[in-house]
Enzyme design. Structure first.
Site, PDB file in Angstrom:
ATOM      1  CG  ASP A   1       8.751  -0.699  10.942  1.00  0.00           C
ATOM      2  OD1 ASP A   1       8.023  -0.087  10.140  1.00  0.00           O
ATOM      3  OD2 ASP A   1       9.444  -1.688  10.624  1.00  0.00           O
TER       4      ASP A   1
ATOM      5  CB  ALA B   1       8.402  -7.041  12.406  1.00  0.00           C
TER       6      ALA B   1
ATOM      7  CG  LEU C   1      -1.974  -1.092   1.307  1.00  0.00           C
ATOM      8  CD1 LEU C   1      -2.706  -1.043   2.643  1.00  0.00           C
ATOM      9  CD2 LEU C   1      -2.964  -0.949   0.152  1.00  0.00           C
TER      10      LEU C   1
ATOM     11  N   GLY D   1       7.323 -12.565  19.144  1.00  0.00           N
ATOM     12  CA  GLY D   1       8.206 -12.482  17.981  1.00  0.00           C
ATOM     13  C   GLY D   1       9.500 -11.792  18.333  1.00  0.00           C
ATOM     14  CB  ALA D   2      12.675 -12.374  18.820  1.00  0.00           C
ATOM     15  N   GLY D   3      11.890 -11.223  15.431  1.00  0.00           N
ATOM     16  CA  GLY D   3      12.514 -10.969  14.141  1.00  0.00           C
ATOM     17  C   GLY D   3      12.708  -9.477  13.914  1.00  0.00           C
TER      18      GLY D   3
ATOM     19  CE  LYS E   1      10.458  -3.711   7.499  1.00  0.00           C
ATOM     20  NZ  LYS E   1       9.474  -3.554   8.580  1.00  0.00           N
TER      21      LYS E   1
END
Ligand code: ATR
Length: 283
Positions: free
Chosen positions: A103, A132, A17, A128-130, A67
């Site tokens: 972010d 993002a 988007l 999560g720990a990636g 990223k």
């Protein structure tokens, strides 16, 4: 002198988007710019980015799965990009790429501004720990959450993220299998990619994580946010929020860095939100 160009890089990227968001900001602020979506397989990203700069590229947004690679390609980094070890915003200056990560700021602005939430004092669970998760963890701590429990399928990654945050006692890792023993949280943030792509199953976690004030946030949006937010509703969360607002806010941060003007994000968010709700219910 080639025309100044901007783009979002990812793989896949067709459904991004970001071109629509930046075009809407450009119309609103009267700034002429070209912003496209460029598909970049990881093995070709470095070459594609170099060609983009040679052709007049002056700024880029970076999304999955590039990223970390963007982070490695930058000549300099903002402190928050260095802490996240991930870059979502590239600016071309003095013949080099400079990296930022907007972010976390985008998430906090969406939650505190658009949704009117006070994050201070909230026991917070980050799933999560990636890349993002690393992008938002520091911003959540800065926003004043009481503590940040990080849980990840691969426990060693949660440990590494917590070590990098450097706030022992306040930010700590826990095992996914031990979630039932962690008490309840006022903020639960899903930063896993588990539901991206097709065929994702239901999200499952103990409902004991939820109390009467719990806000559940998925940093994904659209279909990728459905399993976690469905669980959050069923578990009795007070509010559920998807990642669409964060997407618009992180874009606004990038737009301001590139063009020196802060766009009004609310009309852009509302238009996308209305269309997205239709898209999701149409399926
Ligand atoms: P991103 O840049 O979106 O963070 P990433 O760096 O590949 O992408 O990280 C994906 C995150 O989602 C990780 O925390 C990953 O857990 P692992 O570190 O154990 O791989 C998590 N994730 C992906 N698929 C998952 C699944 N099916 N169940 C639970 N966690 C999952």
């Amino acid at each position: 002198m080639p025309e100044a160009r901007y783009a979002v890089f990812g793989h896949p990227i067709a459904h991004s988007l970001s071109p629509r968001i930046h075009a809407a900001f450009a119309r609103q602020t009267g700034i002429a710019l070209q912003y496209t979506a460029i598909d970049a397989p990881p093995e070709a990203f470095a070459d594609i980015l170099a060609a983009f700069a040679a052709g007049g590229g002056r700024g880029g947004n970076v999304t999955m799965p590039l990223k970390e690679q963007a982070h490695a390609l930058c000549a300099s980094l903002t402190p928050r990009a260095r802490a996240a070890q991930a870059v979502n915003t590239l600016t071309w200056r003095d013949g080099q790429w400079h990296g930022d990560n907007t972010d976390g700021a985008g998430l906090v602005r969406d939650l505190t501004g658009r949704h009117g939430l006070d994050l201070r004092g909230r026991r917070t669970l980050l799933l999560g720990a990636g890349g993002a998760a690393r992008g938002v963890a520091g911003a959540l701590l800065e926003a004043g959450v009481l503590e940040l429990a990080v849980v990840n399928r691969t426990a060693a990654r949660a440990d590494a993220l917590v070590d990098a945050l450097g706030q022992p006692g306040r930010a700590y890792s826990r095992y996914w299998d031990d979630l039932a023993n962690q008490g309840d949280f006022e903020l639960i943030v899903n930063a896993t990619s588990a539901a991206r792509g097709t065929g994702a199953g239901a999200f499952n976690a103990p409902i004991t994580l939820v109390n009467s004030r719990t806000v559940a946030v998925d940093i994904n949006y659209g279909e990728a946010a459905i399993p976690f937010l469905a669980w959050a509703r069923a578990a009795g969360c007070l509010r559920v929020v998807d990642g669409l607002g964060m997407l618009v806010e992180q874009a606004a941060e990038a737009f301001e860095a590139w063009h020196g003007v802060r766009p009004d994000t609310q009309p852009v968010y509302e238009e996308l939100h209305a269309q997205h709700a239709r898209l999701v219910t149409a399926d």
